[in-house]
Design an enzyme around this catalytic site. Structure first.
Site, PDB file in Angstrom:
ATOM      1  N   ASP A  31      23.302 -99.920 -18.737  1.00 12.00           N
ATOM      2  CA  ASP A  31      22.588 -98.635 -18.750  1.00 12.00           C
ATOM      3  C   ASP A  31      23.367 -97.619 -19.572  1.00 12.00           C
ATOM      4  O   ASP A  31      22.795 -96.822 -20.310  1.00 12.00           O
ATOM      5  CB  ASP A  31      22.432 -98.090 -17.315  1.00 12.00           C
ATOM      6  CG  ASP A  31      21.407 -98.888 -16.541  1.00 12.00           C
ATOM      7  OD1 ASP A  31      20.804 -99.800 -17.141  1.00 12.00           O
ATOM      8  OD2 ASP A  31      21.233 -98.608 -15.337  1.00 12.00           O
ATOM      9  N   LYS A 120      -4.283-108.259  -8.586  1.00 11.41           N
ATOM     10  CA  LYS A 120      -4.971-106.970  -8.653  1.00 11.41           C
ATOM     11  C   LYS A 120      -3.948-105.885  -8.323  1.00 11.41           C
ATOM     12  O   LYS A 120      -3.610-105.668  -7.156  1.00 11.41           O
ATOM     13  CB  LYS A 120      -6.149-106.937  -7.678  1.00 11.41           C
ATOM     14  CG  LYS A 120      -7.004-105.703  -7.832  1.00 11.41           C
ATOM     15  CD  LYS A 120      -8.255-105.799  -6.983  1.00 11.41           C
ATOM     16  CE  LYS A 120      -9.208-104.649  -7.223  1.00 11.41           C
ATOM     17  NZ  LYS A 120      -8.616-103.334  -7.033  1.00 11.41           N
ATOM     18  N   CYS A 413      19.666 -80.780  18.976  1.00 11.68           N
ATOM     19  CA  CYS A 413      20.406 -79.556  19.307  1.00 11.68           C
ATOM     20  C   CYS A 413      19.752 -78.744  20.416  1.00 11.68           C
ATOM     21  O   CYS A 413      20.307 -77.739  20.862  1.00 11.68           O
ATOM     22  CB  CYS A 413      20.568 -78.690  18.055  1.00 11.68           C
ATOM     23  SG  CYS A 413      19.025 -77.942  17.531  1.00 11.68           S
TER      24      CYS A 413
HETATM   25  S1  IVH Z   1     -10.121-105.887 -14.921  1.00 14.89           S
HETATM   26  C1  IVH Z   1     -14.241-104.678 -16.491  1.00 14.89           C
HETATM   27  N1  IVH Z   1      -7.876-106.792 -13.930  1.00 14.89           N
HETATM   28  O1  IVH Z   1      -9.041-102.754 -10.188  1.00 14.89           O
HETATM   29  C2  IVH Z   1     -13.038-105.153 -15.776  1.00 14.89           C
HETATM   30  N2  IVH Z   1      -8.708-104.740 -13.085  1.00 14.89           N
HETATM   31  O2  IVH Z   1     -11.526-102.405  -8.624  1.00 14.89           O
HETATM   32  C3  IVH Z   1     -11.949-104.188 -15.798  1.00 14.89           C
HETATM   33  N3  IVH Z   1      -7.243-103.664 -11.429  1.00 14.89           N
HETATM   34  O3  IVH Z   1     -10.567-100.343 -12.223  1.00 14.89           O
HETATM   35  C4  IVH Z   1     -10.915-104.344 -14.783  1.00 14.89           C
HETATM   36  N4  IVH Z   1      -5.670-105.196 -11.448  1.00 14.89           N
HETATM   37  O4  IVH Z   1      -7.984-100.339 -12.050  1.00 14.89           O
HETATM   38  C5  IVH Z   1      -8.804-105.809 -13.883  1.00 14.89           C
HETATM   39  N5  IVH Z   1      -5.868-107.700 -13.190  1.00 14.89           N
HETATM   40  C6  IVH Z   1      -6.771-106.726 -13.156  1.00 14.89           C
HETATM   41  C7  IVH Z   1      -6.628-105.598 -12.309  1.00 14.89           C
HETATM   42  C8  IVH Z   1      -7.634-104.625 -12.300  1.00 14.89           C
HETATM   43  C9  IVH Z   1      -6.042-104.041 -10.941  1.00 14.89           C
HETATM   44  C10 IVH Z   1      -7.949-102.434 -11.012  1.00 14.89           C
HETATM   45  C11 IVH Z   1      -8.534-101.637 -12.155  1.00 14.89           C
HETATM   46  C12 IVH Z   1     -10.012-101.575 -11.878  1.00 14.89           C
HETATM   47  C13 IVH Z   1     -10.073-101.823 -10.412  1.00 14.89           C
HETATM   48  C14 IVH Z   1     -11.417-102.369 -10.003  1.00 14.89           C
END
Ligand code: IVH
Length: 673
Positions: A31, A120, A413
């Site tokens: 760093d 996700k 306290c």
């Molecule tokens: S694809 C048209 N891939 O989940 C498709 N979304 O509930 C576009 N998200 O608005 C989204 N991980 O903010 C996609 N691997 C992933 C994701 C993802 C998180 C979020 C994203 C989206 C929301 C939908």
């Protein structure tokens, strides 16, 4: 090597180290070495503004202020995903996809549909536009049709490339999720606690709050991160989602390694089952799995509904729950006197860990849930790191249980607790005589960003407190060698270090002393702004509410807090002892000479390239002289500080709104007056 080459080399080296650290997670330098390279680059760029480059990694430290984010329409709407919660839902999805593609049962084996499974991520979605390999725009989702332009803030995210590598497409958008790691989230909350701000609820909220901050250097400090998961544009490199992500990786984007192409719905289920437990070992939050049809031609064939693509679906994890006995409720007193009720539970296994305690947050939550000692409660681990109690199993409640009576006095306290009308938390107001508050104040005072006495750690503070040697921050400056010698773990050398550290702290400038003394709500930046404007502690003690409200960043809450701090006689005495000991309670001559009120009430926008100062220096000069910086021209802008190569759009807008154009020379002459 001439200067231009040197700057170029530094930029390349820093970009490479950045990539190694933030994208590949494989640091290539320490760093310290990294910081030194950045410093060298900042220094050279300052001296040689002629080599300005919008993609320089020096932009990562931020500095741009955006008062109002511009709303911009999305080229392609930002759709959301339809959700599913069970394997049956996913089986239905698979069937819809096959039907949509016209695959009948007999062809099933010959034409498997390839699905890409991804994590996700639980943050906020972002859409990045790259033109000729350069990041030109970053938009939030907004309402899906139009979002906020957060480009300046996004440039501080080190895993997002400002300049692409290799054979990138000329023009495309790439979308992904900005998020905060658990480590950074905990760090932010610890800092908030130190200045008496309530903690942020979860990393997702913290990430979206950060993205909306006006000062990009504050965003930079929060070390947001970003995974990209979706490329769109007229000319994309390949015909499938997974291959495009592979390409994006070679261009420098951070693409999750936890992505898998599956050729049957059973493989999709296996991926889900694996991550349903494994997710607890990730250093960030995910709330499900996203399943996408891989082939673009198939995606096109399936098309979209009004809200979401028919070729993708989200599978949401169930928040894991358990039920256990609430053995008792204890109350913790924080450094700022905030009381947090804690549920002590019969240990229970939940989401891979044994849970013994859960936060009950405040009196309202206890009342709302009507939780009582002896109840069986349901605990859940969802987006939050600390498990929470979501309800009571009424069937198991015993007949003689009584509603929980919230404590009225401090468990440490004994002082009476107070709760202000607009606050959820109870506070112990005995701030100068309540042990955890005293120790907390001292720890804050000596911390790195405050007085930086690193020879005085939490353990030593505890020891000195227990020996009755310190009861407030001024006592630190009375410590004598003879008093320290008899203490455990205190040798000649460590005592010398400690006393030297204390002595050195007397040189710390006023703005940091002001932060160190621990006025509630006065953080680092606010302390800086106050010190520059008010200049001495005496003036601050005398300042009226109106005067305080004139200061940037100071609103009613902070102004009140300052007044109430100085209304306490004991605080005044502590300050006067610190003054006597020689701490800095006014800004230095040098700092004073640089500042004035001459630009008071004037709002500036800086644009273009300048010959005498860097943009950051000009910004600093504007602020030091009482002016305000904003990122874009609006009806409120008074002056456009115009350099070379300024965009024609800005010029047009400035003319239309009657904004006065100012050259660098004229500006410098003005403030010299
Ligand atoms: S694809 C048209 N891939 O989940 C498709 N979304 O509930 C576009 N998200 O608005 C989204 N991980 O903010 C996609 N691997 C992933 C994701 C993802 C998180 C979020 C994203 C989206 C929301 C939908």
């Amino acid at each position: 090597m001439n200067t231009e080459q040197k700057i170029k080399q530094l930029r390349e080296d820093i970009n490479q180290h950045n990539y190694q650290y933030y994208v590949l997670d494989k640091p290539s330098v320490s760093d310290y070495e990294f910081d030194m390279l950045i410093e060298q680059l900042l220094d050279l760029e300052k001296k040689h503004p002629e080599f300005f480059d919008a993609t320089s990694p020096s932009h990562r430290v931020g500095g741009q202020i955006t008062k109002e984010f511009k709303t911009v329409a999305h080229e392609y709407p930002m759709l959301s995903l339809s959700n599913s919660y069970s394997k049956e839902d996913l089986q239905d999805f698979d069937e819809r996809v096959r039907k949509g593609l016209g695959i009948n049962h007999s062809d099933l084996l010959n034409t498997p549909v390839a699905y890409v499974c991804e994590l996700k991520f639980d943050g906020l979605s972002i859409s990045l536009t790259y033109k000729q390999g350069v990041l030109v725009q970053a938009l939030t989702r907004g309402d899906g049709v139009q979002g906020d332009d957060v480009t300046n803030n996004v440039k501080t995210i080190r895993s997002i490339p400002l300049q692409l590598k290799n054979d990138f497409s000329d023009f495309f958008e790439i979308r992904g999720e900005v998020f905060l790691s658990h480590r950074m989230f905990e760090k932010i909350n610890k800092e908030r606690e130190e200045i008496g701000e309530p903690p942020l609820a979860n990393p997702r909220n913290a990430a979206s709050g950060t993205m909306k901050m006006q000062d990009s250097s504050a965003v930079a400090k929060r070390r947001l991160d970003c995974y990209l998961y979706y490329m769109i544009g007229k000319t994309l490199p390949t015909a499938s989602h997974s291959q495009n992500l592979e390409k994006a990786k070679t261009w420098g984007f951070k693409i999750s390694p936890h992505t898998k192409v599956c050729y049957s719905i059973q493989q999709v289920f296996d991926f889900i089952d694996y991550w349903n437990t494994e997710r607890h070992h990730l250093p960030f939050d995910i709330d499900g799995i996203v399943i996408k049809v891989n082939d673009y031609a198939q995606q096109q064939q399936l098309g979209y509904t009004a809200k979401s693509p028919r070729w993708a679906i989200a599978y949401k994890f169930k928040a894991e729950q358990a039920s256990t006995l609430l053995e008792n409720i204890s109350y913790q007193v924080g450094r700022t006197g905030a009381i947090t009720p804690v549920a002590n539970l019969k240990p229970v296994s939940l989401a891979g860990t044994i849970v013994k305690r859960a936060s009950l947050h405040n009196a309202d939550i206890i009342e709302k849930l009507d939780v009582r000692v002896g109840d069986w409660v349901f605990v859940e681990k969802g987006g939050e790191i600390i498990p929470k109690i979501i309800g009571v199993d009424r069937n198991k409640r015993t007949a003689h249980s009584a509603p929980t009576q919230y404590i009225t006095h401090c468990p440490e306290c004994g002082a009476l607790l107070r709760r202000q009308e607009d606050e959820a938390q109870h506070y112990c107001i005995n701030e100068n005589h309540c042990a955890p508050q005293i120790k907390g104040k001292i720890e804050h005072f000596v911390s790195r960003k405050a007085m930086n006495i690193d020879s005085l750690g939490a353990e030593t503070i505890e020891q000195l407190y227990n020996q009755n040697l310190i009861r407030n921050i001024a006592d630190i400056y009375e410590l004598k060698k003879e008093q320290l010698l008899p203490l455990e773990r205190m040798a000649e050398k460590s005592i010398a270090n400690l006393l030297e550290g204390i002595e050195q702290s007397k040189k710390i400038p006023f703005e940091r002393v002001l932060y160190a003394i621990g006025i509630r709500h006065v953080g680092e930046t606010t302390a800086k702004k106050i010190a520059r404007k008010i200049k001495t502690i005496e003036a601050l003690m005398r300042a009226s509410q109106e005067e305080l409200l004139q200061i940037d960043e100071v609103g009613e809450v902070i102004a009140q807090s300052i007044a109430s701090f100085f209304s306490v006689e004991e605080n005044k005495q502590i300050i006067s002892r610190l003054i006597q000991k020689g701490l800095q309670f006014e800004i230095s001559n040098e700092q004073a000479q640089e500042s004035s009120d001459i630009l008071q009430g004037k709002t500036f926008v800086i644009s273009g390239v300048f010959s005498k100062h860097s943009r950051d220096e000009l910004k600093d000069l504007i602020e030091k002289n009482g002016g305000k910086n904003t990122g874009s021209i609006s009806g409120k802008t008074n002056y456009l500080l115009a350099g070379d190569n300024m965009g024609p759009e800005k010029l047009k807008k400035a003319e239309k709104l009657g904004v006065v154009l100012l050259s660098e020379d004229d500006f410098l002459k003005w403030i010299k007056k």
